[in-house]
Scaffold this active site. Structure first.
Site, PDB file in Angstrom:
ATOM      1  N   GLU A   1      -7.159  -7.545  -1.631  1.00  0.00           N
ATOM      2  CA  GLU A   1      -7.456  -7.378  -0.133  1.00  0.00           C
ATOM      3  C   GLU A   1      -8.812  -6.943  -0.127  1.00  0.00           C
ATOM      4  OE1 GLU A   1      -5.462  -4.882   2.481  1.00  0.00           O
ATOM      5  OE2 GLU A   1      -3.429  -5.759   2.177  1.00  0.00           O
TER       6      GLU A   1
ATOM      7  N   GLU B   1       0.932  -1.274   0.125  1.00  0.00           N
ATOM      8  CA  GLU B   1       0.030  -0.168   0.152  1.00  0.00           C
ATOM      9  C   GLU B   1       0.891   1.210   0.079  1.00  0.00           C
ATOM     10  OE1 GLU B   1      -2.975  -0.460   3.063  1.00  0.00           O
ATOM     11  OE2 GLU B   1      -4.052  -1.911   1.780  1.00  0.00           O
TER      12      GLU B   1
HETATM   13  C1  BMA Z   1      -5.070  -3.431   4.619  1.00  0.00           C
HETATM   14  C2  BMA Z   1      -3.919  -4.237   5.189  1.00  0.00           C
HETATM   15  C3  BMA Z   1      -3.507  -4.122   6.484  1.00  0.00           C
HETATM   16  C4  BMA Z   1      -4.729  -3.864   7.435  1.00  0.00           C
HETATM   17  C5  BMA Z   1      -5.926  -4.232   6.854  1.00  0.00           C
HETATM   18  C6  BMA Z   1      -7.062  -3.879   7.391  1.00  0.00           C
HETATM   19  O1  BMA Z   1      -4.724  -2.069   4.435  1.00  0.00           O
HETATM   20  O2  BMA Z   1      -2.485  -4.061   4.271  1.00  0.00           O
HETATM   21  O3  BMA Z   1      -2.720  -2.928   6.476  1.00  0.00           O
HETATM   22  O4  BMA Z   1      -4.608  -4.632   8.626  1.00  0.00           O
HETATM   23  O5  BMA Z   1      -5.964  -3.383   5.484  1.00  0.00           O
HETATM   24  O6  BMA Z   1      -7.111  -2.760   7.880  1.00  0.00           O
END
Ligand code: BMA
Length: 880
Positions: free
Chosen positions: A555, A458
């Site tokens: 994610e 990120e």
């Molecule tokens: C993303 C991940 C982590 C974090 C998750 C939940 O940004 O890369 O940094 O724990 O979200 O917020």
């Protein structure tokens, strides 16, 4: 083994025993050391590998650091400096060698190393192996080795102060995380200073092995073997990292007997540590059996032997496992869509990545046992995952992790350890990072499981969307630092070391488009390019329109609480309410506890028992129901989007939800609780990651059922849709579509009907009184799991009654089973046997039959009596 080689090996052993020439001697220094703090007020025995927190706990100086508020109470540990000491003697035989190295596989983090009162070196990076020449410092009798470790918190702060030219944010974590500051200045597990799912335990210690290595001629530091595929021909790139005392001419024999491939090459090892590369051509390339991801085939391996001879003497003898597979990251124009595709082709076949994100399995790495790792990885493959992303705020995992991923067919997206921050680029920082990168790539590149490297988590997005309020005038300098670190250094080094797999600069990224835009795209979350991370807690997660129709979802996720049996050992009675100080303390994500309830309340009645404990456990349950249902909806959306382009978007080829595992007992995005217990989400993954899956959803009042298939052969499938009344266990009506073609590796519509028409033809059903179930079948019967679609929120459902489920536990030849009997329809039926570890064959299910049997795989010895005593059954209607 050929007879001549066998004879040479026997000779080598005899030779070593008598003369110790050409042989390296290793002396482990692992085991009991002593440990003391800076003023000597605390001193105790300590295990190496290990860390100060573990040692203090093992010796009874502190309680379980995870108990209640101990993360804050034990802050002092990481604010102190600590010294590890051991005393050892060495044989004359070892000291007689030309070179003796003191090797540390991992020092956490800033330390100076002293042998017999003389400093032999310093360390500043927990991700590096260090070795120091110590031959002339060793003596007869006792040798004393000290490793003095600085407080990582103070060290990080010093590094920050020294970097006065400009700030390198974020400086400190958000207050809610109760963490420490400036971790981005030091090469240490970034989440050890706290994260939004984890406590602040900045570890200190010797977290990997320590040993002496002595040799006369040369020593093999590492062997790697990387297969490359070109024009239907396989070659294996073999690299030997050799430490030679003097220039040594040698003959190298490489061989994979099973593939009839052998090669003899001449080489010269130069003095010092050098990398020596060789190529083995595989003459029988057409016979090579390929490594496939889980669900796509097997994971066969071959044995490569490497032998080095000086004249007739065997001076080097090692072996390496070789798995053959190719990987390409395909970024090319997509018909009907602006942007570029983004998917992985394994052995020429496009593969949809199904899985999750991996975080450290414990705050104290010495407590991550093989059993813990195995259980988590097995849990991943057992629900149909084929991929895990090793996230950049943790650690490069231990060798065993990758070996098991190789064996289980888990593809690994490997981040470099930089996350959610900007980083300095001064010389000493860059130098230690460069060494870290080279060492890690050399260590890991033989693993077929790793299919891509990624520079950070990120950090492209952090710059692009200005997380840290960088003044416009300074932006260029930060962009320069970004490119210096991840492109000019990390990427360049990785590409030099490993030509066998892609490198992405960040995650999320627009990939090739980010490169076009100078490595930081205007919008790294652009769904037309690369991968995306997407979180929204307030939007209704049942509405698929809220999800980005991305090329690759690396994610996404929702939080939930772990079960009561996981929380109980680290809490006390006064903690057991959703509004307790404990419940707030364990929540490291701003407003997280509130967000879970708000999301849950969109579709479910919230628990309202007057019994405080029941209300608490019911609330834990409802957060798990919400999470499971939200991630199911989102994952199914991504899976059904694999073949389509809608409004210029789609062709999604990956769904990795955040996050697989937990680091402690707290609310988080994980699907597996600390300790290995599956949350409802993990049970749901058994279905939503199935190779053949029916996905149902509504668009403009029309019900669609898609057949998603990850299988290679083309299928012919029909959807079978049934309506059930919430108040009756028998279906009201059932509809079947025609058999329709579903090509291998695709998602295709197999059913489409306006809901109003469907209900009109189905007795007295309304949206409030009925729900739908559906499955796929071919001419041979059902394919894939049965799925369901709620026509209204369950909180509005009419007719749902308390099911009064009764259960009997039995033991049979196949283990334990639980026979359930329900009086009526029951939703999200959750079985729990407290702290008896194990897992059910399914859980969290919709019960539409009077009887159902579930098996329980216990991970330790138990009994029918124990299981019966602890068994509790909760369904949606039981919590209000
Ligand atoms: C993303 C991940 C982590 C974090 C998750 C939940 O940004 O890369 O940094 O724990 O979200 O917020």
């Amino acid at each position: 083994m050929r007879p001549s080689v066998r004879a040479a090996c026997v000779l080598l052993r005899l030779f070593c025993a008598r003369f110790s020439v050409f042989c390296s001697v290793t002396r482990s220094l692992d085991g009991k050391w002593s440990l003391s703090n800076s003023d000597g007020s605390v001193s105790l025995p300590a295990e190496v590998p290990g860390c100060v927190h573990s040692a203090l706990q093992q010796q009874g100086y502190i309680q379980d650091p995870y108990f209640r508020f101990n993360d804050v109470s034990y802050r002092w540990i990481a604010l102190d400096n600590w010294t590890y000491t051991t005393t050892f003697s060495v044989s004359g035989q070892l000291r007689a060698n030309h070179k003796v190295l003191l090797v540390f596989d991992g020092v956490d983090t800033a330390a100076s190393v002293w042998l017999n009162g003389i400093i032999v070196g310093k360390t500043d990076n927990m991700f590096r192996r260090y070795d120091f020449p110590v031959r002339d410092l060793l003596k007869d009798g006792d040798n004393v080795l000290n490793v003095s470790l600085l407080s990582p918190v103070l060290y990080a702060s010093e590094r920050r102060t020294a970097h006065s030219a400009y700030r390198v944010p974020p400086e400190c974590p958000p207050h809610v995380q109760q963490g420490e500051c400036h971790v981005n200045f030091i090469r240490k597990q970034q989440s050890s200073f706290s994260w939004d799912w984890g406590p602040s335990f900045p570890t200190v210690g010797l977290w990997k092995g320590v040993r002496l290595e002595a040799f006369d001629v040369l020593q093999l530091v590492r062997v790697s073997s990387v297969p490359l595929h070109s024009l239907s021909q396989w070659t294996v790139q073999v690299e030997l990292l050799v430490d030679a005392v003097q220039t040594t001419n040698a003959q190298i024999a490489l061989s994979i007997p099973e593939l009839d491939s052998e090669q003899i090459l001449q080489t010269q090892f130069l003095p010092g540590k050098t990398k020596n590369s060789f190529t083995l051509n595989i003459n029988t390339s057409s016979q090579v059996k390929l490594w496939w991801p889980n669900g796509h085939g097997d994971q066969p391996s071959y044995h490569l032997t490497v032998r080095g001879f000086q004249g007739r003497d065997l001076i080097l003898n090692t072996e390496s496992k070789v798995y053959f597979r190719s990987v390409e990251l395909v970024q090319e124009p997509v018909v009907g869509s602006p942007g570029l595709s983004f998917y992985f082709r394994i052995n020429g076949k496009p593969v949809f990545l199904k899985g999750s994100n991996w975080i450290p399995a414990h705050s104290f790495q010495d407590q991550v046992t093989p059993a813990v790792l195995r259980n988590l990885l097995q849990s991943a493959v057992d629900v149909g995952m084929n991929a895990l992303r090793v996230w950049g705020g943790g650690v490069y995992e231990q060798d065993l992790f990758y070996s098991w991923c190789d064996e289980m067919g888990i593809m690994v997206w490997q981040d470099f350890m930089f996350a959610c921050a900007l980083y300095p680029t001064e010389d000493d920082f860059m130098q230690t990072v460069r060494e870290e990168v080279v060492q890690q790539v050399q260590r890991l590149k033989s693993h077929p499981s790793i299919i891509t490297w990624s520079g950070n988590n990120e950090n492209e997005a952090a710059l692009a969307t200005d997380w840290f309020n960088i003044p416009a005038a300074q932006r260029a300098a930060y962009l320069r630092d970004y490119v210096t670190l991840y492109v000019n250094n990390i990427r360049a080094l990785v590409q030099e070391e490993d030509q066998s797999r892609p490198f992405l600069v960040s995650s999320p990224t627009n990939g090739a488009e980010s490169e076009q835009e100078g490595w930081v795209a205007a919008d790294p979350y652009d769904p037309h390019y690369g991968d995306t991370h997407f979180y929204s807690y307030s939007l209704d997660c049942w509405d698929w329109r809220t999800f980005p129709r991305t090329r690759f979802a690396s994610e996404y996720g929702f939080q939930s609480w772990p079960s009561f049996s996981t929380l109980q050992p680290v809490s006390t009675l006064e903690d057991w309410s959703y509004n307790s100080n404990f419940s707030s303390h364990r929540q490291h994500h701003e407003d997280g506890n509130q967000q879970m309830l708000l999301q849950a309340a969109l579709h479910f009645k919230l628990p309202n028992s007057t019994d405080p404990l029941k209300r608490f456990t019911d609330t834990l349950y409802i957060t798990q129901v919400m999470q499971a249902q939200c991630v199911k909806a989102q994952t199914e959306f991504y899976r059904r989007s694999r073949s389509e382009i809608i409004e210029g978007r789609g062709r999604t080829m990956g769904a990795l939800y955040w996050q697989l595992n937990d680091v402690w007992q707290a609310p988080s995005w994980s699907s597996i609780e600390f300790g290995g217990k599956w949350k409802m989400l993990h049970y749901f993954a058994q279905n939503f990651f199935a190779a053949v899956l029916p996905v149902g959803f509504e668009d403009g009042g029309t019900l669609f059922v898609y057949a998603v298939s990850d299988l290679s052969p083309d299928l012919e499938l029909r959807a079978v849709v049934s309506a059930y009344s919430w108040s009756d266990l028998d279906p009201v009506c059932t509809l079947k579509s025609d058999l329709l073609p579903v090509p291998g590796g695709s998602a295709a519509i197999v059913f489409k009907q306006p809901v109003a028409a469907l209900l009109a033809g189905c007795g007295s059903c309304t949206r409030l009184t009925c729900l739908l179930t559906f499955h796929l079948e071919d001419s041979g019967g059902q394919q894939g799991p049965t799925n369901h679609h709620f026509l209204s929120s369950p909180k509005d459902a009419q007719g749902l009654q308390r099911p009064n489920i009764t259960a009997t536990v039995q033991e049979g030849p196949a283990g334990y089973s639980i026979s359930l009997r329900s009086a009526s329809v029951a939703a999200f039926v959750w079985l729990d046997v407290g702290n008896v570890p194990g897992r059910f064959s399914s859980n969290g299910f919709l019960m539409l039959s009077r009887n159902r049997t579930v098996s329980f795989d216990a991970w330790r010895e138990t009994s029918v009596e124990e299981l019966s005593r602890w068994l509790s059954i909760t369904s949606l209607r039981d919590v209000y």
